[in-house]
Design a protein around this motif. Structure first.
Motif: not given
Length: 471
Positions: A41-49, A67-77
């Motif tokens: 999911f985080s990879l898709a967020l970064l690539a999509g942006f 986008v950056w904060l969403a990636i951090i939230a996903v990976e910390v979870s």
């Protein structure tokens, strides 16, 4: 009178105990299973942006923060709640989550890839009216848009009288590209306009951890081959023509040279991992982490000190070999199996470099040589990005003591956090829990009388107190 539990748990009992722990954690809601689509999911967020062209829109560019904060939230979870029944998969998943936070921080906050990043691409030259000209090529050359050229490590070079240097004929004996008998032109490709090329560009950017063939190539990468450098308008000194960096990392001119290196090394790594696996399976130390457990029969004649060294060095050897083994898979598949005819420049052998530096540099520079030169530099670009950002902004001098200390801080902090976090097995508590739980599994299996694994449908182990009950 209670019967004492077996001192050495069986391999099957240990694995089953860990599986039951996993099942209990999932059932109670403490943990969630690690599922393959979700980890992307985080990879898709970064690539999509990065696929959205925000070079002309301030609003779109500022969306990098959510986008950056969403990636951090996903990976910390993922780190806190996702777990796999296989400890090795959980370890790799956690490591990938940490570094993806670092990598997304680099590309979303510290760098502006759509404005500055460029990669080396190639296109065939054709003969038109007796003159060699580039064919195809819908993308822009960075030398036309920026007014300067860059070498393989991202260092700028001045243009020569406003024109690119002459494009030499590629020595086919060195290139060995089976898909071509003609000549190739290499050029710097910035962020493309066409969506198809943009998708390939963005994915290449995300997965090029060492930056080979990119403007952000790390300094330990070797220089480009002569024919590529000449096509880019660069010159290669005599000392660099061996295609080896100062640290001993090297690349290969031909696929034949690459094959002579990677295939024997791949076989050797496979055999070493097999020996390490044999030791790990047969030594109960690796099931619990308890040093006091007796060594397997083939180590009985060794002293306790030597047995401990063998146990720990086996883990270190397995780790280094595991890294080497998996880094060999990429050139084997990309260059030897698929090759330039399918992957283009990403199938050329010089794109793939060796993993480790020269061990002699450790003797010359000590710990700095170990971490900064000999050890694999896979994460170097992301971990040094904060310091490079401060230097680029003029807040630090590139050769100052402060910049050197700051450059060493992120890598050391990441290593320290991995080793200093509370360890439930430290002090013997975790080892004792595994011993009790695995022993309970063994006793339950013996009581049921099943050795083929079918007994698990009749036995439930209370994994937190090590007791066993029968249905």
């Amino acid at each position: 009178m209670t019967t004492s539990q077996p001192r050495i748990p069986s391999q099957h009992g240990t694995l089953e105990y860990l599986r039951l722990q996993y099942d209990s954690a999932i059932a109670s809601g403490v943990k969630r299973p690690l599922l393959f689509p979700q980890v992307l999911f985080s990879l898709a967020l970064l690539a999509g942006f990065l696929l959205i062209d925000h070079r002309r829109s301030r609003f779109l560019y500022e969306l990098r923060w959510p986008v950056w904060l969403a990636i951090i939230a996903v990976e910390v979870s993922n780190i806190r709640h996702r777990v796999s029944v296989d400890p090795a998969v959980s370890y790799v998943s956690g490591l990938a989550s940490v570094y993806f936070i670092v990598w997304s921080t680099m590309w979303l906050i510290l760098e502006r890839p759509q404005f500055t990043a460029k990669r080396i691409e190639r296109r065939r030259k054709v003969l038109q009216n007796g003159i060699l000209a580039a064919s195809g090529g819908t993308t822009q050359e960075s030398s036309e848009t920026t007014g300067y050229k860059m070498n393989g490590n991202g260092n700028p070079l001045k243009r020569q009288n406003g024109y690119a240097a002459a494009l030499p004929t590629i020595d086919e004996g060195l290139s060995e590209n089976e898909d071509s008998k003609g000549e190739w032109e290499y050029y710097w490709q910035p962020y493309p306009d066409a969506f198809g090329e943009r998708l390939a560009w963005v994915l290449d950017l995300i997965f090029s951890i060492r930056g080979r063939g990119w403007s952000f190539s790390i300094p330990t990468n070797p220089v480009l081959p002569e024919h590529v450098a000449a096509s880019l308008g660069e010159t290669v000194s005599e000392s660099d023509k061996g295609l080896a960096s100062r640290t001993g990392i090297k690349c290969f001119r031909t696929r034949k040279e690459l094959a002579r290196y990677v295939i024997p090394m791949f076989i050797l790594c496979y055999l070493i991992l097999d020996v390490c696996k044999f030791q790990i399976i047969h030594d109960p130390f690796y099931r619990t982490g308890d040093d006091s457990l007796p060594a397997p029969a083939y180590l009985e004649g060794f002293s306790h000190f030597l047995v401990n060294r063998i146990r720990r060095n086996t883990l270190a050897l397995a780790l280094v070999t595991f890294i080497q083994f998996h880094t060999l898979l990429v050139p084997i598949v990309a260059s030897l199996f698929l090759g330039p005819s399918i992957l283009g420049i990403r199938g050329e052998p010089w794109m793939y470099v060796t993993t480790w530096g020269n061990i002699s540099i450790v003797l010359d520079k000590g710990l700095a040589g170990y971490w900064g030169s000999w050890w694999h530099q896979t994460f170097r670009a992301g971990l040094t990005a904060p310091t490079n950002y401060l230097i680029r902004k003029g807040w630090l001098r590139g050769n100052s003591v402060a910049s050197q200390l700051l450059r060493a801080s992120p890598p050391n902090a990441s290593r320290a956090s991995a080793h200093l976090l509370p360890d439930p097995d430290r002090g013997g508590g975790g080892a004792d829990r595994v011993l009790r739980g695995a022993a309970a599994v063994d006793r339950a299996a013996a009581a049921v009388g099943e050795e083929d694994g079918e007994w698990t449908s009749y036995v439930r182990v209370a994994v937190f107190d090590g007791s066993a009950v029968h249905e």
